[in-house]
Design an enzyme around this catalytic site. Structure first.
Site, PDB file in Angstrom:
ATOM      1  N   TRP A 321     -57.847  73.300  11.478  1.00 28.85           N
ATOM      2  CA  TRP A 321     -57.728  72.045  11.236  1.00 28.85           C
ATOM      3  C   TRP A 321     -59.701  72.075  11.596  1.00 28.85           C
ATOM      4  O   TRP A 321     -60.052  70.949  11.180  1.00 28.85           O
ATOM      5  CB  TRP A 321     -57.700  71.649  12.560  1.00 28.85           C
ATOM      6  CG  TRP A 321     -58.273  72.091  14.640  1.00 28.85           C
ATOM      7  CD1 TRP A 321     -58.031  73.686  14.216  1.00 28.85           C
ATOM      8  CD2 TRP A 321     -58.741  71.349  15.484  1.00 28.85           C
ATOM      9  NE1 TRP A 321     -58.074  73.584  15.767  1.00 28.85           N
ATOM     10  CE2 TRP A 321     -58.877  72.711  16.234  1.00 28.85           C
ATOM     11  CE3 TRP A 321     -58.373  70.752  15.360  1.00 28.85           C
ATOM     12  CZ2 TRP A 321     -59.532  72.231  17.151  1.00 28.85           C
ATOM     13  CZ3 TRP A 321     -58.866  70.111  16.575  1.00 28.85           C
ATOM     14  CH2 TRP A 321     -59.377  71.024  17.626  1.00 28.85           C
ATOM     15  N   ASP A 322     -60.492  73.514  11.441  1.00 32.82           N
ATOM     16  CA  ASP A 322     -61.752  73.217  11.596  1.00 32.82           C
ATOM     17  C   ASP A 322     -61.844  72.886  10.336  1.00 32.82           C
ATOM     18  O   ASP A 322     -63.365  71.797  10.275  1.00 32.82           O
ATOM     19  CB  ASP A 322     -62.010  74.763  11.808  1.00 32.82           C
ATOM     20  CG  ASP A 322     -61.586  75.893  12.339  1.00 32.82           C
ATOM     21  OD1 ASP A 322     -60.459  75.326  12.366  1.00 32.82           O
ATOM     22  OD2 ASP A 322     -62.631  76.882  12.395  1.00 32.82           O
ATOM     23  N   GLU A 463     -55.653  76.830  23.335  1.00 35.58           N
ATOM     24  CA  GLU A 463     -54.258  77.799  22.978  1.00 35.58           C
ATOM     25  C   GLU A 463     -53.931  79.251  24.013  1.00 35.58           C
ATOM     26  O   GLU A 463     -53.128  79.663  24.075  1.00 35.58           O
ATOM     27  CB  GLU A 463     -54.800  78.803  21.772  1.00 35.58           C
ATOM     28  CG  GLU A 463     -54.766  77.384  20.593  1.00 35.58           C
ATOM     29  CD  GLU A 463     -55.597  78.959  19.189  1.00 35.58           C
ATOM     30  OE1 GLU A 463     -55.906  79.135  19.418  1.00 35.58           O
ATOM     31  OE2 GLU A 463     -55.727  78.490  17.716  1.00 35.58           O
ATOM     32  N   LYS A 574     -59.390  77.763  27.202  1.00 37.28           N
ATOM     33  CA  LYS A 574     -59.954  78.204  26.303  1.00 37.28           C
ATOM     34  C   LYS A 574     -61.113  77.286  25.504  1.00 37.28           C
ATOM     35  O   LYS A 574     -62.311  77.691  25.290  1.00 37.28           O
ATOM     36  CB  LYS A 574     -59.202  78.565  24.750  1.00 37.28           C
ATOM     37  CG  LYS A 574     -60.068  79.165  23.777  1.00 37.28           C
ATOM     38  CD  LYS A 574     -58.717  79.294  23.243  1.00 37.28           C
ATOM     39  CE  LYS A 574     -59.439  80.080  21.800  1.00 37.28           C
ATOM     40  NZ  LYS A 574     -58.659  80.590  21.029  1.00 37.28           N
ATOM     41  N   GLN A 575     -60.537  76.297  24.722  1.00 40.52           N
ATOM     42  CA  GLN A 575     -61.836  75.085  24.548  1.00 40.52           C
ATOM     43  C   GLN A 575     -61.392  73.699  25.335  1.00 40.52           C
ATOM     44  O   GLN A 575     -60.530  73.289  25.493  1.00 40.52           O
ATOM     45  CB  GLN A 575     -62.356  75.625  22.467  1.00 40.52           C
ATOM     46  CG  GLN A 575     -60.323  75.159  22.358  1.00 40.52           C
ATOM     47  CD  GLN A 575     -60.040  75.739  21.325  1.00 40.52           C
ATOM     48  OE1 GLN A 575     -59.324  76.831  20.951  1.00 40.52           O
ATOM     49  NE2 GLN A 575     -60.494  75.211  20.064  1.00 40.52           N
TER      50      GLN A 575
HETATM   51  O1  IFM Z   1     -58.772  76.167  14.688  1.00 37.37           O
HETATM   52  C1  IFM Z   1     -59.589  77.161  15.706  1.00 37.37           C
HETATM   53  C2  IFM Z   1     -59.248  77.542  16.795  1.00 37.37           C
HETATM   54  O2  IFM Z   1     -58.638  76.074  17.009  1.00 37.37           O
HETATM   55  C3  IFM Z   1     -59.191  78.154  17.958  1.00 37.37           C
HETATM   56  N1  IFM Z   1     -59.230  79.462  17.445  1.00 37.37           N
HETATM   57  C4  IFM Z   1     -59.864  79.750  15.854  1.00 37.37           C
HETATM   58  C5  IFM Z   1     -59.438  78.513  15.251  1.00 37.37           C
HETATM   59  C6  IFM Z   1     -60.625  79.384  13.313  1.00 37.37           C
HETATM   60  O3  IFM Z   1     -61.508  79.094  13.718  1.00 37.37           O
END
Ligand code: IFM
Length: 721
Positions: A321-322, A463, A574-575
């Protein structure tokens, strides 16, 4: 400070992997890692190809590294000249961001070498390197160059049956194991000195051997031209590669370099953000824009960009999705043809998404979490290896990260809203949105006693918390996707026959009615004191500090998520997740709410993904947290200078460049600091400049018009060019 260059002195083997990323040269077709010419495999040299994948045995599918056609080994009086580990002097390497040129200088005592090389932006199959040698000792110089299939791979080998031909242009032709794709590399040299030339074939390598008596004080120049082609490019890849090398030799290094530099000037004319006020920030932004621009698939009309770009084989060379959320914005505003390519990749891989939905028992389109060629799902069920047991850990990214389909639809709709161009929707984009919306219809659940529909058993951007229910981000993405499907009626208001016939073709009438009710019935998130709960039950998890959780790690490489991860039972994420939603849907949340969520979630965020800080920065700009926005910007933009970011997920290497941060840096500068938005197809700016910045200036393209955007402490303006 030269903000267009990054230079590093000394050599340390433990930094070699990071340097390979830092000093990467790439041109969208291939990436040449920033290692020295004579690097052995311990330094991870590689020429990584875009869109060529292979599986070796039952290991992960990953992109293929081409035979190395740019290596050069030097021997003086029988001694091989090699860098010493941990040497602090006598060696430097640099990357020139303006023109994508790698340079190194090394003093071996008996010989000094300086080289400059590039992956041509003008001829995407071409690599070129010019070496200048200064002799400091009389004797015999032997230069070994050529083509080798002894290359670094993570899950290889991928190349079989190597066949070599010697000659003015020598070549190597090999095939990949899984699909039999031919990968060919060729090489020729041009020297300003005489030497005895011979060829030697051994151990998967064809050497061109140049031998010459040399005297102290002599200066020699050698240009090496390498070319890589595959059978995906045409029928005779080895011959084509040889032809490309020979024609580059005929033109000469300087002419090839000029064409390459001119191509880069064209890229900067369309995309350069000029940042004044802080030189480190300007350098970091140049680095970010360089790293994203150099991996863009300019040569193709339907390719996307892997999450680690072309810096190697990590993350399986897959599209995440990046692409839609982090790469797409810079391209749609500066080089919309590249944004179109990213989206066409999704349009053309719709069959894979339909098949994946079916595999899981759903209807519509469920895009691959880690998408490889043709949309094939590259994500495995076991994406992490436990550092303690060395056993693969069952992860659920492939199965449960359902926001991916909504992310694709979000970018398709944004493309139309930003450019005013409907053709992509007409040429498959509308179909994708309808099929993604259909997936969300079929994936929604409604408990008999509930008044709302919900998404249970999902993973949001964070995640570390797997298999949760009503992740606010996911629910919003699903809702927005369904709204986008309904919005097609308005977008095609002047051409109702288009949508009518598409719906008929997709047998969509019943789903259309379902969309109308489901859209408004998706569970809204729970809020406490204005803070959105990330998913059902999140607030009940242990509320402890990041340091507490970090302190529980028994191994620094330990994976924080999954069943046994240290973060799973806590509120540590995580994010950016709720904050990512607020960054992507600014119109849905007022400043006060965004700020309350920022204050709650930021201290609980590990920023364990390079996708995180950018979303926090964007929202911080909006609410006037400009110091925090600045810190997050620097963190995002400097990542590939510092060699930062996580490098391990359990025992799996995940290092490489960070295109999502690279795109994020542009987003923060343009959308955050300058406050660029589109209102009814017209660009507007509402600057939020942190105190470190004096002004920003950058070009954009919208609706076929080119503009220059200005932002400074007094305000901003957009001028038509
Ligand atoms: O798409 C990301 C994900 O959100 C977090 N882990 C790494 C992936 C690739 O950058």
């Amino acid at each position: 400070m030269d903000t267009w260059r990054l230079k590093k002195t000394g050599f340390d083997l433990t930094e070699a992997a990071r340097d390979g990323n830092r000093f990467l040269c790439a041109n969208g077709y291939m990436g040449l890692r920033g290692t020295v010419e004579e690097a052995d495999l311990a330094q991870f040299p590689a020429i990584t190809l875009a869109n060529v994948y292979d599986r070796c045995g039952d290991r992960w599918r990953e992109p293929v590294n081409a035979p190395n056609c740019l290596f050069v080994r030097l021997f003086l009086n029988g001694r091989e000249l090699k860098l010493k580990d941990k040497q602090t002097e006598g060696h430097s390497a640099e990357i020139d961001y303006r023109h994508g040129i790698y340079r190194r200088e090394t003093d071996f005592g008996s010989l000094r070498i300086g080289s400059e090389r590039f992956a041509s932006m003008a001829e995407i199959h071409l690599l070129a390197d010019r070496l200048r040698l200064e002799i400091e000792e009389d004797g015999e110089l032997e230069i070994l160059t050529g083509v080798t299939t002894v290359i670094w791979d993570i899950n290889g080998p991928h190349l079989y049956g190597a066949a070599f031909t010697a000659g003015e242009a020598l070549s190597c032709r090999a095939v990949t194991g899984e699909k039999g794709t031919v990968v060919a590399a060729a090489q020729c040299v041009q020297a300003d000195f005489d030497a005895d030339e011979s060829f030697r074939q051994e151990d998967g390598c064809l050497y061109r051997v140049l031998v010459r008596r040399v005297k102290k004080g002599e200066k020699l120049t050698l240009s090496v031209f390498g070319a890589v082609c595959t059978s995906l490019d045409g029928e005779t890849p080895a011959q084509t590669a040889k032809d490309i090398c020979l024609s580059a030799k005929k033109e000469g290094f300087d002419a090839c370099l000029k064409a390459h530099k001119d191509a880069w000037e064209g890229i900067w004319a369309r995309s350069e953000v000029v940042l004044e006020g802080d030189e480190s920030a300007a350098q970091a932004l140049h680095a970010s824009q360089y790293h994203l621009n150099c991996i863009a698939p300019r040569h193709a009309r339907n390719l996307s960009i892997p999450a680690r770009g072309l810096s190697g084989q990590t993350y399986k060379g897959a599209i995440f999705w990046d692409s839609e959320m982090f790469f797409f914005p810079m391209f749609v505003y500066t080089q919309p043809e590249i944004a179109r390519s990213l989206l066409r990749y999704r349009i053309e891989t719709l069959p894979g998404a339909l098949a994946k939905a079916k595999e899981y028992g759903y209807r519509g389109a469920y895009y691959a979490w880690e998408s490889q060629e043709g949309g094939a799902e590259g994500c495995t069920n076991f994406n992490v290896v436990d550092v303690f047991t060395h056993r693969p850990v069952r992860t659920y990214f492939r199965d449960k990260q359902i926001h991916i389909s909504g992310d694709v639809a979000y970018a398709l709709r944004s493309y139309f809203e930003i450019t005013g161009d409907r053709t992509l929707l007409e040429q498959g984009g509308a179909r994708v949105i309808l099929e993604c919306a259909r997936f969300y219809i079929s994936r929604a659940a409604c408990r008999p006693d509930a008044e709302y529909a919900e998404y249970a058993d999902v993973i949001g951007p964070d995640e570390y918390h797997e298999r949760v229910t009503n992740n606010a981000f996911t629910n919003q993405m699903a809702r927005h996707c369904m709204q986008s499907a309904l919005k097609l009626e308005e977008i095609f208001g002047d051409d109702p026959a288009f949508l009518r016939s598409l719906k008929r073709e997709l047998n969509y009438e019943k789903d259309w009615e379902l969309l109308k009710t489901l859209c408004g019935a998706i569970r809204k998130p729970v809020k406490r004191d204005g803070v959105t709960e990330q998913f059902d039950g999140y607030f009940a998890l242990e509320d402890c500090s990041l340091e507490t959780v970090r302190g529980r790690l028994a191994d620094p490489r330990e994976y924080w998520g999954g069943d046994h991860g240290v973060a799973g039972t806590t509120q540590i994420i995580k994010q950016a997740d709720v904050i990512a939603m607020m960054a992507l849907f600014p119109e849905l949340f007022d400043d006060e709410e965004v700020d309350a969520n920022w204050a709650y979630y930021e201290p609980r965020t590990e920023h364990g993904s390079s996708l995180s800080a950018c979303m926090y920065a964007l929202t911080a700009c909006r609410t006037g947290r400009l110091n925090e926005a600045w810190d997050m910007f620097m963190r995002t933009a400097s990542i590939d200078i510092l060699g930062g970011g996580k490098e391990w997920a359990g025992e799996i290497y995940i290092g490489g460049t960070h295109p999502a941060s690279n795109g994020g840096a542009w987003m923060i500068a343009a959308l955050g600091f300058a406050g660029l938005t589109m209102r009814n197809g017209v660009p507007e700016v509402h600057p939020n400049l942190p105190k470190q910045l004096k002004r920003l200036r950058f070009p954009i393209t919208s609706g076929g018009r080119r503009y220059m955007v200005y932002a400074d402490r007094e305000g901003g303006r957009v001028e038509l060019l």
